[in-house]
Motif scaffolding. Structure first.
Motif, PDB file in Angstrom:
ATOM      1  N   THR A  92     -39.668  12.668 -20.695  1.00 48.59           N
ATOM      2  CA  THR A  92     -41.046  13.132 -20.594  1.00 48.59           C
ATOM      3  C   THR A  92     -41.929  12.023 -20.029  1.00 48.59           C
ATOM      4  O   THR A  92     -41.597  10.831 -20.089  1.00 48.59           O
ATOM      5  N   LYS A  93     -43.089  12.440 -19.496  1.00 49.33           N
ATOM      6  CA  LYS A  93     -44.026  11.480 -18.931  1.00 49.33           C
ATOM      7  C   LYS A  93     -44.551  10.537 -20.008  1.00 49.33           C
ATOM      8  O   LYS A  93     -44.629   9.317 -19.800  1.00 49.33           O
ATOM      9  N   ALA A  94     -44.885  11.095 -21.174  1.00 49.67           N
ATOM     10  CA  ALA A  94     -45.403  10.274 -22.269  1.00 49.67           C
ATOM     11  C   ALA A  94     -44.337   9.306 -22.775  1.00 49.67           C
ATOM     12  O   ALA A  94     -44.623   8.145 -23.077  1.00 49.67           O
ATOM     13  N   GLY A  95     -43.093   9.807 -22.866  1.00 47.94           N
ATOM     14  CA  GLY A  95     -42.004   8.951 -23.327  1.00 47.94           C
ATOM     15  C   GLY A  95     -41.727   7.816 -22.364  1.00 47.94           C
ATOM     16  O   GLY A  95     -41.490   6.676 -22.787  1.00 47.94           O
ATOM     17  N   LYS A  96     -41.745   8.103 -21.067  1.00 52.27           N
ATOM     18  CA  LYS A  96     -41.534   7.060 -20.067  1.00 52.27           C
ATOM     19  C   LYS A  96     -42.625   6.003 -20.149  1.00 52.27           C
ATOM     20  O   LYS A  96     -42.356   4.800 -20.041  1.00 52.27           O
ATOM     21  N   ALA A  97     -43.866   6.445 -20.346  1.00 49.75           N
ATOM     22  CA  ALA A  97     -44.979   5.503 -20.429  1.00 49.75           C
ATOM     23  C   ALA A  97     -44.865   4.625 -21.666  1.00 49.75           C
ATOM     24  O   ALA A  97     -45.095   3.412 -21.605  1.00 49.75           O
ATOM     25  N   GLU A  98     -44.493   5.237 -22.805  1.00 46.29           N
ATOM     26  CA  GLU A  98     -44.343   4.466 -24.036  1.00 46.29           C
ATOM     27  C   GLU A  98     -43.227   3.441 -23.908  1.00 46.29           C
ATOM     28  O   GLU A  98     -43.352   2.301 -24.363  1.00 46.29           O
ATOM     29  N   TRP A  99     -42.125   3.860 -23.285  1.00 41.47           N
ATOM     30  CA  TRP A  99     -40.988   2.950 -23.123  1.00 41.47           C
ATOM     31  C   TRP A  99     -41.342   1.800 -22.184  1.00 41.47           C
ATOM     32  O   TRP A  99     -40.991   0.638 -22.456  1.00 41.47           O
ATOM     33  N   ALA A 100     -42.048   2.088 -21.109  1.00 48.61           N
ATOM     34  CA  ALA A 100     -42.435   1.043 -20.163  1.00 48.61           C
ATOM     35  C   ALA A 100     -43.360   0.027 -20.825  1.00 48.61           C
ATOM     36  O   ALA A 100     -43.228  -1.183 -20.612  1.00 48.61           O
ATOM     37  N   GLU A 101     -44.287   0.520 -21.642  1.00 50.98           N
ATOM     38  CA  GLU A 101     -45.204  -0.375 -22.348  1.00 50.98           C
ATOM     39  C   GLU A 101     -44.440  -1.251 -23.342  1.00 50.98           C
ATOM     40  O   GLU A 101     -44.696  -2.453 -23.453  1.00 50.98           O
ATOM     41  N   PHE A 102     -43.478  -0.651 -24.048  1.00 54.63           N
ATOM     42  CA  PHE A 102     -42.665  -1.408 -25.005  1.00 54.63           C
ATOM     43  C   PHE A 102     -41.861  -2.485 -24.290  1.00 54.63           C
ATOM     44  O   PHE A 102     -41.827  -3.648 -24.728  1.00 54.63           O
ATOM     45  N   GLN A 103     -41.197  -2.126 -23.189  1.00 51.20           N
ATOM     46  CA  GLN A 103     -40.382  -3.093 -22.453  1.00 51.20           C
ATOM     47  C   GLN A 103     -41.227  -4.251 -21.922  1.00 51.20           C
ATOM     48  O   GLN A 103     -40.808  -5.412 -21.981  1.00 51.20           O
ATOM     49  N   ALA A 104     -42.391  -3.930 -21.392  1.00 50.03           N
ATOM     50  CA  ALA A 104     -43.261  -4.964 -20.839  1.00 50.03           C
ATOM     51  C   ALA A 104     -43.705  -5.936 -21.927  1.00 50.03           C
ATOM     52  O   ALA A 104     -43.739  -7.167 -21.715  1.00 50.03           O
TER      53      ALA A 104
END
Length: 278
Positions: A92-104
């Motif tokens: 999902t778009k929200a999941g991808k955004a959350e994961w990207a923020e976590f990784q960063a």
């Protein structure tokens, strides 16, 4: 990073004075232009493999990540060195955004990313180590992640001890393994050349003022019931490891002097099978 680790003035390595250091970050330690026991093992395989390894570091495997986490939980529990990955739907778009923020965030803070399952397993392994009476006694007093820098025959050397005991003249190396039995660890010593590591670290302690130290392996199994065993190599094994260290050092020094980092022999080599394979 340069493959050349020859000491310029025999007094420091990349600005760090020769001797014992506490608190050097692991990534900084890896970049120090000095030869380690792992580097000498790679030289044994071929100088080309050593040079490739330091110029193109590989991404840790799942087993290595688990080992790193067990080390952190057991030896440096007060340091924030890891973070548990959130469970998100990356479709999902929200999941991808959350994961990207976590990784960063994890990358910016230099944290090891682990799964909840890895954390649960590592905590059980940590508990098994602490429950073992002799392991608990060795880890009751001392310092973790101790860097040792010294010079040997014109070459800068480095070693990073998992644990330097305060109340005992012992260096502890914490290892994770599939099989911690005596037979299983004997195979691991031969396969991974732990006798070279032990000889290198004993030399490091002697050269940096830590004195004559015994090198003890604490081995914990990665699968339940997470058996724990302690091992110390004999004089024969340490002598053999020292011989191989010196031989690899000679090969390394020749590569530095000539600027040539050869791979495997170019000629056709005969192969003889071990008796069990015939």
């Amino acid at each position: 990073m340069s493959a050349v680790a020859v000491a310029a003035d025999y007094a420091s390595v990349d600005g760090y004075p020769l001797g014992v250091h506490h608190g050097i970050p692991f990534e900084t330690y890896l970049r120090l232009p000095a030869i380690s026991s792992h580097g000498l093992m790679l030289i044994e395989r071929s100088p080309m493999h050593y040079r490739h390894a330091i110029e193109s570091p590989h991404k840790p495997t799942q087993a290595q990540a688990l080992g790193t986490l067990v080390h952190a939980l057991t030896l440096t529990p007060d340091l924030e060195e890891y973070t548990v990955a959130p469970v998100v739907d990356r479709r999902t778009k929200a999941g991808k955004a959350e994961w990207a923020e976590f990784q960063a965030d994890a990358e910016a803070r230099g944290l090891l990313v682990v799964t909840a399952d890895q954390m649960t397993r590592a905590q059980a392994m940590r508990d098994a180590v602490i429950a073992q009476p002799f392991a608990r006694a060795l880890l009751a007093d001392g310092d973790p992640e101790v860097t040792m820098l010294w010079e040997r025959d014109g070459v800068s050397c480095k070693a990073r001890a998992d644990w330097v005991c305060g109340g005992h003249q012992v260096i502890v190396d914490l290892k994770t393994a599939a099989d911690a039995s005596e037979q299983g660890f004997r195979r691991a010593v031969g396969q991974w050349r732990y006798h070279m590591q032990a000889a290198h670290y004993i030399d490091a302690a002697r050269a940096t003022g830590l004195g004559e130290r015994t090198f003890v392996f604490i081995v914990v199994e990665s699968e339940p019931p997470h058996g724990v065993a302690l091992y110390q190599l004999g004089e024969r094994e340490l002598h053999a490891g020292g011989v191989r260290i010196r031989r690899a050092m000679d090969a390394y020094r020749e590569c530095v002097d000539t600027g040539s980092w050869p791979g495997y022999p170019t000629e056709i080599s005969p192969i003889e099978l071990a008796p069990w394979a015939l």
